[in-house]
Design a protein around this motif. Sequence first.
Motif, short mmCIF file in Angstrom:
data_model
loop_
_atom_site.label_atom_id
_atom_site.label_comp_id
_atom_site.label_asym_id
_atom_site.label_seq_id
_atom_site.Cartn_x
_atom_site.Cartn_y
_atom_site.Cartn_z
N PHE A 184 -0.44 -5.24 1.79
CA PHE A 184 0.15 -5.06 0.46
C PHE A 184 -0.94 -5.04 -0.62
CE2 PHE A 184 4.14 -7.35 2.21
CZ PHE A 184 4.59 -6.17 2.76
N GLY A 185 -1.97 -5.88 -0.44
CA GLY A 185 -3.08 -5.89 -1.40
C GLY A 185 -3.84 -4.58 -1.39
N GLU A 188 -1.99 -2.11 -3.52
CA GLU A 188 -2.24 -2.44 -4.92
C GLU A 188 -3.64 -1.97 -5.33
OE1 GLU A 188 -0.78 -4.52 -8.44
OE2 GLU A 188 0.21 -4.22 -6.52
N ASP A 191 -3.99 1.82 -5.75
CA ASP A 191 -3.37 2.26 -7.01
C ASP A 191 -4.34 2.09 -8.17
OD1 ASP A 191 -1.04 3.01 -5.76
OD2 ASP A 191 0.05 1.16 -6.24
N ARG A 192 -5.04 0.94 -8.20
CA ARG A 192 -6.02 0.70 -9.27
C ARG A 192 -7.19 1.67 -9.16
NH1 ARG A 192 -5.54 -4.80 -7.83
NH2 ARG A 192 -7.73 -4.86 -7.22
N GLY A 292 7.02 -4.72 1.10
CA GLY A 292 6.86 -5.98 0.38
C GLY A 292 7.56 -7.10 1.13
N THR A 300 2.54 -14.41 -5.71
CA THR A 300 2.20 -13.03 -5.39
C THR A 300 1.65 -12.26 -6.58
OG1 THR A 300 3.82 -12.91 -3.60
CG2 THR A 300 3.12 -10.83 -4.57
N LEU A 301 2.32 -12.30 -7.71
CA LEU A 301 1.87 -11.50 -8.86
C LEU A 301 0.56 -12.02 -9.43
CD1 LEU A 301 5.27 -10.74 -10.68
CD2 LEU A 301 3.93 -9.27 -9.15
N ARG A 304 -2.07 -10.66 -7.11
CA ARG A 304 -2.30 -9.23 -7.31
C ARG A 304 -3.08 -8.94 -8.58
NH1 ARG A 304 3.49 -6.30 -5.76
NH2 ARG A 304 3.43 -6.79 -3.52
N SER A 305 -2.93 -9.79 -9.60
CA SER A 305 -3.56 -9.50 -10.89
C SER A 305 -4.91 -10.19 -11.07
CB SER A 305 -2.62 -9.91 -12.03
OG SER A 305 -2.30 -11.29 -11.97
N ARG A 308 -7.91 -7.79 -11.34
CA ARG A 308 -7.98 -7.07 -12.62
C ARG A 308 -8.47 -8.00 -13.73
NH1 ARG A 308 -5.39 -2.29 -14.14
NH2 ARG A 308 -4.15 -2.37 -12.22
#
Length: 433
Positions: A184-185, A188, A191-192, A292, A300-301, A304-305, A308
């Motif tokens: 899943f990472g 993500e 996408d970045r 997911g 999780t969020l 994921r962040s 960034r």
Amino acid sequence: MTVETGRLDATLLDVSIAHKITHWHECGGNGRCTTCRVRVLDGASHLSPPTRREAELAQARGWDPTIRLACQTSASGDVTLERIVLSEATASQLRTETVGREAGAERRLAILFCDMRDFTALADSNSAFDVVHILNRFFDALGDPILLNGGIISHYVGDQICGLFGLDDADPARICSGAIRAAFGMVEAIDRLNEDLARSFGIRIRIGIGVHFGNAIVGDVGHPTLRRFTVIGDDVNTASRIESMTKELGATILVSRAVAERLAEGSLSVTATKMTRLRGKRNDIELLAVDGFADPSPFTLAQRSVGRLLDHPSTFAAQFYANMFAMRPELEGLFVNGTGAQGAMLSHMLRSVVSGLETRKHVTIGLQTMGRKHVGYGVELDYYRTFRAAMLKTISDVMGAGLTREIEESWSVTLDVILGLMKEGAGAEFRRN
């Protein structure tokens, strides 16, 4: 750099931390892991003898006498040394030491393959230099989720990357969970990466990921002068074939039933299932397309962040300290030598801990130990409330419009867990004193 200490009872790790040197110690310096190891270049006679714990680790992992555990070793005179673990990649590769590499060993592993789709078209439409640049960006982006979720990068083949999970773990649920989180990472991360590649090259990369759980033979293979850590076996081939089915089935992530069975029933969000015959196999296998977790972790969020947030770690740290000192000016007195080096340690700790909350065995004890040590630096229990508020304010400042209510709530829960464990350690230290 040259540092001095007047404490003969201080470990090498204590000295590093006291002088704000970023020094890995996943277990908090309790001899439970080996990430604080150093290589002694000179002055070995001034070091304390190995503790029982260090001697057991050194024998089990085949270290030469120049390698010592910084958390178990103190110095009585001048010593020259170097840290060995400087990155997530190095920390991850240490897991291969648990394998009987010369003779080979059979392990139960989760095996992940990820492949870039339509690579031939990308190569034909870009210069050779740009293709290499794009591939390196691709492997950099997709390697991090493997490393941060308890895996190692086994190898690259062309535009394909292979990750292994479970080399130093025997819990199938944790092993498979780490592999799924890595998958899943990766989605993500791509996408970045695509946001940047679209601006720079006018392209977007698509990927396919296959995950399988089973037996694999691991060890060093090759010419005696150039052996490489390698994984082989029927289940490794199965994982690779599962990845190759993603294009045919129109899925980004496919996992085998063997993976899903190691997780709690219903924990994955499954968009499709299919019984199919993989190339070269005699029996059908059930594959699940997943996108997911059905009931995502509250972390999780935040996980994921965090990448960034820390794209520019020095900027993030500077903003955090500015916010904290604005909320409580007297805390600036704790940083008599400024916050530059401390900021680097903060960013390193935040990324490592947040990413590893559910996949690293030693995170809990490491955070409790950190809380105990902070008492010695003058940190009071009520300071943690200010730290939490300043961190949430910094996350808002850095993410701006990208900070949703859901991401903010995830960070709030994540910080509560991290700071709660640190306060447990600090509270124990206050009671002891």
